[in-house]
Each structure stands twice: as C-alpha cells, then as structure tokens.
Write an enzyme that holds these catalytic residues in place. Structure first.
Site, PDB file in Angstrom:
ATOM      1  N   PRO A  47       0.796  -1.451  -0.329  1.00 38.79           N
ATOM      2  CA  PRO A  47      -0.267  -0.026  -0.018  1.00 38.79           C
ATOM      3  C   PRO A  47       1.069   0.753  -0.013  1.00 38.79           C
ATOM      4  O   PRO A  47       0.740   1.851  -0.810  1.00 38.79           O
ATOM      5  CB  PRO A  47      -0.461  -0.051   1.383  1.00 38.79           C
ATOM      6  N   LYS A  71       5.275   9.532 -10.293  1.00 42.74           N
ATOM      7  CA  LYS A  71       3.684   8.562 -10.034  1.00 42.74           C
ATOM      8  C   LYS A  71       2.812   9.183  -9.358  1.00 42.74           C
ATOM      9  O   LYS A  71       1.739  10.120  -9.833  1.00 42.74           O
ATOM     10  CB  LYS A  71       4.440   7.099  -9.122  1.00 42.74           C
TER      11      LYS A  71
END
Ligand code: NAD
Length: 300
Positions: A68, A177
């Site tokens: 995560p 990102k």
C-alpha cells in the site's frame, strides 16, 4: 545465457496478483508473501510460499514490493521492531529491492540509504495503468535510482510493462507517480463535477461523456472510467479511494518540499481526503462521484 534472477514478490493485492502471475509466466521462479493468507490462494502450486520474510530474502536475488505505501515497504524490508522478521535479514549483499508501490519519495530515499549500508540496492519503479494493464503486461513504469541498478531490473520490468522510463535518482519515480496521479485525480474530479452540473441543467450524462470524448475536455477518466465504472454504477475499477488520496498527499508533500505553489493540488488533495473520510479508504476511487453527488444533496 545467464540464469534468470530469483524473485521475491511481496504484496498480492489488486495489482500484485496479476504482476506476480506475469513474472511466473515469463519463466521467473518466485517466492511470494502477503500479510493476508487468503491472497496467497492459487500461488502455492506455481510459486514458493516461504515461512518468513527473512526466508523470502534468502530465496531471492531481487525482491519486488507491491504494497500500500512506503511505510509498510520499510517495515517489511527492515522490520518493524527489535528482532522482528524482515526481508533484509535474509538478503545477501548485492541483492536488489525494487519498490513498485506508489510510495513517498522521501521515505524511499531514507530506505535506500539504510539498505546501502548493508550492500543492498534499491530502486523505485512505480507503475501506471491499473489492473487491466497489470494483467496484460502493458503498464507504464517509472524507474528511479542508480542507472546500473535500473538496467539490471529492466528485463524483469519488461515482463510487466511496455513503456519503461528511467526518471533519474532514487525517489524520482515515486515523485513522478504521485504527480501523475494528481493529474489523473484532478481530471476525474473535474469531469465528475461537470457531469453533475450538466445533469442538473438537463443534459444527458452518456451524451456528455460522448461529447467530452470528441472534444478538448477528453481525458483518461472520460475515456476509460465514466462509461465503464461510473455511469454503469459498477464502481469496480480496482484502485481504491484510499490509495488515490494517499497519492495526492504525496504530491502535495512533494510540492511543499520543493517550495512549489500548488493551489489546485492542495484543493484536490483536500477533496479526496474528505471523500476518503466519508466513504472509507476501501471504496473504489471512482466512487469520488458518489461523494460529489452527496455534496449536491443527491440521493441514490
Ligand atoms: P491492494 O491494497 O489491493 O494490495 C496491497 C496488498 O498488500 C494486499 O494484498 C495486502 O494484504 C498486502 N499487505 C499490506 N500490508 C502488508 C504487510 N505488512 N506485509 C505483507 N503484505 C501486506 O493495493 P493495490 O491496488 O494492489 O496497490 C498496491 C500499490 O500500487 C499501492 O501503492 C497503489 O497506490 C499502487 N497502484 C495501484 C494501482 C491500481 O490500479 N490498483 C495502480 C497503480 C499503482
């Protein structure tokens, strides 16, 4: 021909499962791990299931994390407490860790410095394209870190993605990102707002999506998300609201760390945080639309 490196793969969630499967299909031998035993289902026959993270480290030349966030990556790699299990405890000097999660670049740099002291390399190689492109091996991959380490990982990354970009020093892939997801989240939220306004004006939502896609308002969400997951009310794109809100927090942190003005980014992060608070982090990110509807007082 040199033998393929042995890969340890940690995190078999929405993205990790198809990515690990592609590496197995490409002929790599994998040792896999996930905190949720149910996520290992089906991997026992095609991969090794080590008894500990240290054991996974011992079995691996290259370790890929698809977890995560960066804090969890650091805990898994270095251990969360004194004497706790960790991948690094089993890794040999010269091993390489490839963090493909969407982590915060500051934490990635700190992890890289700690691993370097043990002679272990780290690159960040987060991905874009979602579950569908993870399954067909056409992800975009942005790889940061020592150029020789990126080149060493390139054949492995080539089994997962078709566009592999070397972005610069360690952490630069993770910064890129987060910035990509800021642009993506802003585009989704802007189109969602426009559709809700247009609907109240009397415009037909499906027609609006078709017009946006033929016009300058077109973006990845109008093309690949609205008809498929939002107008259909399926809300099952496979990328969680919590992960998107996290990515926006990283983008804003990056703006602050570089003393950059980001008024739209700050507003966007606040919106997605509020949606996460209202709907829970496990909701699909396309459910941002349900949150915006609730602001309009729409009942569903
Ligand atoms: P996910 O939540 O579906 O999967 C995460 C996996 O990690 C789960 O299987 C979970 O059990 C496991 N995990 C959590 N803590 C762990 C621990 N301490 N040890 C071992 N396993 C642990 O997430 P995802 O959608 O696969 O995304 C993974 C990463 O990739 C995130 O950083 C996300 O932001 C990013 N990402 C997701 C998508 C997408 O479309 N889903 C696309 C690009 C990037």
């Amino acid at each position: 021909m040199t033998a393929k490196p042995r890969i340890g793969f940690i995190g078999l969630g929405n993205m990790g499962r198809p990515m690990a499967s592609r590496l197995i299909a490409a002929g790599y031998s994998l040792a896999v791990a996930d905190a949720e035993p149910a996520r290992l289902a089906g991997f026992g026959v095609k991969a090794t299931l080590p008894a500990s993270l240290a054991e996974l480290g011992r079995l691996s030349d290259v370790v890929i994390t698809m977890l995560p966030d960066g804090q969890i990556v650091a805990e898994v790699i270095l251990g969360s407490g004194a004497g706790g299990d960790s991948v690094a405890a089993g890794l040999a000097e010269g091993a390489l860790v490839v963090d493909m999660s969407s982590s915060a670049p500051t934490g990635t740099r700190a992890l890289g410095a700690r691993l370097a002291k043990r002679g272990i390399g780290l690159i960040d190689a987060p991905v874009s394209g979602g579950v569908k492109r993870a399954a067909d091996g056409s992800l975009a991959i942005m790889a940061g870190g020592d150029a020789a380490l990126v080149e060493r990982a390139r054949p492995i990354l080539g089994a997962l993605g078709t566009r592999i970009f070397a972005t610069g020093p360690l952490g630069s892939g993770h910064a890129m990102k987060a910035l990509n997801n800021y642009v993506s989240a802003a585009g989704l939220a802007a189109a969602a707002e426009a559709l809700l306004i247009g609907k109240r004006f009397g415009l037909e939502p499906a027609t609006m999506v078709a017009i946006l896609n033929a016009s300058t308002g077109r973006n990845n969400s109008t093309e690949n998300k609205f008809t498929q997951f939002i107008l259909s009310r399926r809300f099952d794109a496979g990328f969680s609201l919590g992960h998107m809100a996290k990515d926006l927090r990283i983008a804003v942190e990056t703006a602050r760390a570089t003393a950059s003005a980001a008024p739209l980014g700050e507003a966007c992060a606040t919106l997605w945080d509020a949606a996460e608070h209202a709907l829970g982090g496990g909701a699909d990110h396309t459910e941002i639309v349900r949150y915006l509807e609730s602001l309009q007082g729409e009942k569903r």
